[in-house]
Structure formats: C-alpha cells, structure tokens
Scaffold this motif. Structure first.
Motif, PDB file in Angstrom:
ATOM      1  N   LEU A  43       0.834  -1.204   0.000  1.00  0.00           N
ATOM      2  CA  LEU A  43       0.000   0.000   0.000  1.00  0.00           C
ATOM      3  C   LEU A  43       0.867   1.252   0.000  1.00  0.00           C
ATOM      4  O   LEU A  43       1.713   1.440   0.878  1.00  0.00           O
ATOM      5  CB  LEU A  43      -0.914   0.005   1.235  1.00  0.00           C
ATOM      6  CG  LEU A  43      -1.958   1.117   1.298  1.00  0.00           C
ATOM      7  CD1 LEU A  43      -3.012   0.922   0.200  1.00  0.00           C
ATOM      8  CD2 LEU A  43      -2.635   1.160   2.662  1.00  0.00           C
ATOM      9  N   ILE A  44       0.655   2.118  -0.997  1.00  0.00           N
ATOM     10  CA  ILE A  44       1.441   3.354  -1.092  1.00  0.00           C
ATOM     11  C   ILE A  44       0.572   4.594  -1.237  1.00  0.00           C
ATOM     12  O   ILE A  44       1.080   5.715  -1.186  1.00  0.00           O
ATOM     13  CB  ILE A  44       2.441   3.303  -2.271  1.00  0.00           C
ATOM     14  CG1 ILE A  44       1.711   3.026  -3.589  1.00  0.00           C
ATOM     15  CG2 ILE A  44       3.521   2.260  -2.021  1.00  0.00           C
ATOM     16  CD1 ILE A  44       2.597   3.146  -4.811  1.00  0.00           C
ATOM     17  N   TYR A  45      -0.740   4.414  -1.391  1.00  0.00           N
ATOM     18  CA  TYR A  45      -1.627   5.579  -1.521  1.00  0.00           C
ATOM     19  C   TYR A  45      -2.894   5.316  -0.724  1.00  0.00           C
ATOM     20  O   TYR A  45      -3.622   4.356  -0.977  1.00  0.00           O
ATOM     21  CB  TYR A  45      -1.981   5.848  -2.986  1.00  0.00           C
ATOM     22  CG  TYR A  45      -2.827   7.086  -3.169  1.00  0.00           C
ATOM     23  CD1 TYR A  45      -2.233   8.340  -3.301  1.00  0.00           C
ATOM     24  CD2 TYR A  45      -4.214   7.012  -3.182  1.00  0.00           C
ATOM     25  CE1 TYR A  45      -3.003   9.488  -3.446  1.00  0.00           C
ATOM     26  CE2 TYR A  45      -4.992   8.154  -3.326  1.00  0.00           C
ATOM     27  CZ  TYR A  45      -4.389   9.389  -3.467  1.00  0.00           C
ATOM     28  OH  TYR A  45      -5.149  10.516  -3.594  1.00  0.00           O
ATOM     29  N   ALA A  92       5.848  -0.845   5.143  1.00  0.00           N
ATOM     30  CA  ALA A  92       6.494  -0.181   4.002  1.00  0.00           C
ATOM     31  C   ALA A  92       7.987  -0.013   4.252  1.00  0.00           C
ATOM     32  O   ALA A  92       8.433   0.159   5.395  1.00  0.00           O
ATOM     33  CB  ALA A  92       5.850   1.178   3.749  1.00  0.00           C
ATOM     34  N   ALA A  93       8.761  -0.068   3.191  1.00  0.00           N
ATOM     35  CA  ALA A  93      10.194   0.194   3.294  1.00  0.00           C
ATOM     36  C   ALA A  93      10.420   1.665   3.644  1.00  0.00           C
ATOM     37  O   ALA A  93       9.621   2.541   3.281  1.00  0.00           O
ATOM     38  CB  ALA A  93      10.887  -0.145   1.982  1.00  0.00           C
ATOM     39  N   ASP A  94      11.515   1.948   4.347  1.00  0.00           N
ATOM     40  CA  ASP A  94      11.775   3.316   4.803  1.00  0.00           C
ATOM     41  C   ASP A  94      11.847   4.314   3.661  1.00  0.00           C
ATOM     42  O   ASP A  94      11.517   5.490   3.834  1.00  0.00           O
ATOM     43  CB  ASP A  94      13.088   3.359   5.599  1.00  0.00           C
ATOM     44  CG  ASP A  94      12.952   2.662   6.948  1.00  0.00           C
ATOM     45  OD1 ASP A  94      11.821   2.300   7.319  1.00  0.00           O
ATOM     46  OD2 ASP A  94      13.994   2.477   7.620  1.00  0.00           O
ATOM     47  N   ASP A  95      12.290   3.861   2.490  1.00  0.00           N
ATOM     48  CA  ASP A  95      12.450   4.785   1.360  1.00  0.00           C
ATOM     49  C   ASP A  95      11.308   4.677   0.357  1.00  0.00           C
ATOM     50  O   ASP A  95      11.393   5.196  -0.759  1.00  0.00           O
ATOM     51  CB  ASP A  95      13.782   4.540   0.656  1.00  0.00           C
ATOM     52  CG  ASP A  95      13.903   3.114   0.118  1.00  0.00           C
ATOM     53  OD1 ASP A  95      13.056   2.270   0.464  1.00  0.00           O
ATOM     54  OD2 ASP A  95      14.841   2.851  -0.658  1.00  0.00           O
ATOM     55  N   GLU A  96      10.213   4.013   0.762  1.00  0.00           N
ATOM     56  CA  GLU A  96       9.049   3.881  -0.124  1.00  0.00           C
ATOM     57  C   GLU A  96       8.306   5.212  -0.210  1.00  0.00           C
ATOM     58  O   GLU A  96       8.060   5.870   0.799  1.00  0.00           O
ATOM     59  CB  GLU A  96       8.096   2.818   0.426  1.00  0.00           C
ATOM     60  CG  GLU A  96       6.882   2.539  -0.442  1.00  0.00           C
ATOM     61  CD  GLU A  96       7.228   1.723  -1.663  1.00  0.00           C
ATOM     62  OE1 GLU A  96       7.243   2.318  -2.766  1.00  0.00           O
ATOM     63  OE2 GLU A  96       7.478   0.527  -1.520  1.00  0.00           O
ATOM     64  N   LYS A  97       7.969   5.620  -1.422  1.00  0.00           N
ATOM     65  CA  LYS A  97       7.172   6.834  -1.590  1.00  0.00           C
ATOM     66  C   LYS A  97       5.715   6.501  -1.300  1.00  0.00           C
ATOM     67  O   LYS A  97       5.092   5.699  -1.987  1.00  0.00           O
ATOM     68  CB  LYS A  97       7.313   7.379  -3.017  1.00  0.00           C
ATOM     69  CG  LYS A  97       6.595   8.702  -3.228  1.00  0.00           C
ATOM     70  CD  LYS A  97       6.842   9.244  -4.631  1.00  0.00           C
ATOM     71  CE  LYS A  97       6.149  10.594  -4.815  1.00  0.00           C
ATOM     72  NZ  LYS A  97       6.384  11.146  -6.175  1.00  0.00           N
ATOM     73  N   ALA A  98       5.172   7.101  -0.239  1.00  0.00           N
ATOM     74  CA  ALA A  98       3.814   6.789   0.195  1.00  0.00           C
ATOM     75  C   ALA A  98       3.038   8.079   0.459  1.00  0.00           C
ATOM     76  O   ALA A  98       3.619   9.101   0.849  1.00  0.00           O
ATOM     77  CB  ALA A  98       3.847   5.932   1.460  1.00  0.00           C
ATOM     78  N   SER A 134      10.946   8.238   4.949  1.00  0.00           N
ATOM     79  CA  SER A 134      11.577   9.467   4.465  1.00  0.00           C
ATOM     80  C   SER A 134      10.854  10.101   3.288  1.00  0.00           C
ATOM     81  O   SER A 134      11.022  11.291   3.018  1.00  0.00           O
ATOM     82  CB  SER A 134      13.038   9.178   4.081  1.00  0.00           C
ATOM     83  OG  SER A 134      13.104   8.184   3.067  1.00  0.00           O
ATOM     84  N   ARG A 135      10.009   9.328   2.598  1.00  0.00           N
ATOM     85  CA  ARG A 135       9.311   9.863   1.425  1.00  0.00           C
ATOM     86  C   ARG A 135       7.797   9.860   1.623  1.00  0.00           C
ATOM     87  O   ARG A 135       7.038   9.857   0.659  1.00  0.00           O
ATOM     88  CB  ARG A 135       9.688   9.052   0.185  1.00  0.00           C
ATOM     89  CG  ARG A 135      11.189   9.040  -0.101  1.00  0.00           C
ATOM     90  CD  ARG A 135      11.519   8.182  -1.307  1.00  0.00           C
ATOM     91  NE  ARG A 135      11.044   8.762  -2.547  1.00  0.00           N
ATOM     92  CZ  ARG A 135      10.959   8.107  -3.696  1.00  0.00           C
ATOM     93  NH1 ARG A 135      11.322   6.822  -3.754  1.00  0.00           N
ATOM     94  NH2 ARG A 135      10.521   8.693  -4.782  1.00  0.00           N
ATOM     95  N   LEU A 136       7.374   9.917   2.874  1.00  0.00           N
ATOM     96  CA  LEU A 136       5.948   9.941   3.188  1.00  0.00           C
ATOM     97  C   LEU A 136       5.379  11.341   2.988  1.00  0.00           C
ATOM     98  O   LEU A 136       5.919  12.328   3.488  1.00  0.00           O
ATOM     99  CB  LEU A 136       5.723   9.502   4.633  1.00  0.00           C
ATOM    100  CG  LEU A 136       4.282   9.649   5.168  1.00  0.00           C
ATOM    101  CD1 LEU A 136       3.330   8.726   4.409  1.00  0.00           C
ATOM    102  CD2 LEU A 136       4.226   9.361   6.669  1.00  0.00           C
ATOM    103  N   SER A 137       4.275  11.426   2.243  1.00  0.00           N
ATOM    104  CA  SER A 137       3.507  12.655   2.116  1.00  0.00           C
ATOM    105  C   SER A 137       2.251  12.489   2.969  1.00  0.00           C
ATOM    106  O   SER A 137       1.407  11.651   2.670  1.00  0.00           O
ATOM    107  CB  SER A 137       3.134  12.925   0.666  1.00  0.00           C
ATOM    108  OG  SER A 137       2.265  14.039   0.562  1.00  0.00           O
TER     109      SER A 137
END
Length: 211
Positions: free
Chosen positions: A151-153, A173-179, A200-203
């Motif tokens: 799940l990323i969105y 989720a992986a730490d560098d996954e864009k989510a 780190s890439r969580l919005s």
C-alpha cells in the motif's frame, strides 16, 4: 467502438464510459469468458452482479458515476485487480463480502455515503496498493494499514474519523518507499507521531483536523 477482441475474436475489453447509456446492465456480459476490462463509468445504469463469478478473467471493473446503490455480489468476482465505485449512491458499511477480493490492488469508493468504522476485514485485501475512501461518513479511529506490504496511496480525507494518527501507519512499508496518506478534513487529534519519520518519502496531509 469501445469493444476490443483478441486474435480469436473473443471479447477482452468493454469500455463505454460517458456514452449516455441508460437502463439495466445486461448480466449476460459476465458470460464472456475472456473479458478482462469492463468500464462503463459516467452512465446511468442499474447493476445486478448476479453471475459475475462467471467472468473469471475480469480484472478491471469501472462503475464510477453510474448511480450504483449496492455492491452486493461483487465479492464473487475473485479475479478483480481494480474496482472503482466512486461517485455513486452507496451507503451503510462496506459489504464484508469484498474481503474475498484478495487480488484487489486498486479500490476506490470515494464520494459516497459509506459510514461506520473502517472494517477490520480490510486486512484481508493483502494486495492493495491504492485505497481511496474520501468524502464518505466513516467514523471512529484510523486503521493503521500496518500489515499492507504494497500500500502506497491512502486517501481517507473528508470523513468523520477521530483519534490520533497511528504511529504504525504503513508499518510494512520500506523506509524509502514513496507513500501518500491524506487524512485532511476529519476530526483527528493529538500530534503527528515521530515514529513516522523513518518513512523518508511519506507525504502526509492532516489539515482540517484538531492536530
């Protein structure tokens, strides 16, 4: 126009969105053995999902903005990968039969009148990558979706959700996954958990809450 066939002349795709279609949707279409994509969004149709289990190849079902008022029977479409039922007249809890859709990757029920707590059985949808349930009437706490590896969105904006943002959000989720997680315009309280900083890439959108 809007109908595609394979090399053997078997129908694989029906895409008739926005064609001013009116009336009952013919359930005989579910008997097409190689039908993969069925999109009839932005028409005014009455749907009956009886027999949809016969459409064993069906992966995409686009029913957004059709006036749909029930999802009863959709849970039998076990091969579904994408289900879009946004902008309809759906209400009450999300039918538990949808927990059978273990291949579902994209699930959009935004802009309806679903209510109650987010159901515990959502964790059965192990393949989800995108879940949109904004502009409904869901209440209670935010589910953390920690067991969802892909799940990323996640869009739960414009509901009545309460409590804190869970510290275990996107826990698999992986730490560098864009989510992306949109919780704006709810009734959430507390502070944004520091534990989420490892993503780190969580919005994360939380405006319009008590945070």
């Amino acid at each position: 126009y809007g109908v595609d066939c394979d090399a053997n002349g078997s129908v694989t795709s029906i895409q008739l969105g926005g064609n001013q279609l009116v009336g009952s949707f013919p359930t005989e279409i579910y008997l097409l053995p190689n039908l993969v994509h069925l999109k009839v969004y932005s028409n005014t149709l009455y749907f009956n999902f009886e027999g949809i289990e016969n459409a064993k190849a069906l992966k995409t079902l686009g029913l957004d903005n059709t006036g749909l008022d029930s999802l009863d029977g959709v849970g039998k479409a076990r091969s579904l990968v994408e289900l879009n039922a946004a902008s309809n007249r759906l209400s009450g809890p999300i039918p538990e039969e949808l927990s059978r859709l273990i291949n579902l990757q994209t699930f959009d029920i935004s802009h309806n009148s679903f209510g109650g707590f987010l159901p515990y059985w959502l964790q059965s949808l192990v393949s989800l990558t995108t879940f949109s349930a904004s502009h409904n009437e869901f209440s209670g706490p935010v589910y953390d979706f920690a067991s969802f590896e892909d799940l990323i969105y996640l869009d739960l904006s414009h509901n009545q959700l309460t409590g804190p943002v869970p510290s275990t959000l996107f826990g698999s989720a992986a730490d560098d996954e864009k989510a992306v997680a949109d919780f704006s315009s709810n009734k959430l309280s507390g502070t944004v958990p520091g534990d989420l900083s490892h993503l780190s890439r969580l919005s994360l959108q939380v405006e319009g809450n008590y945070i």
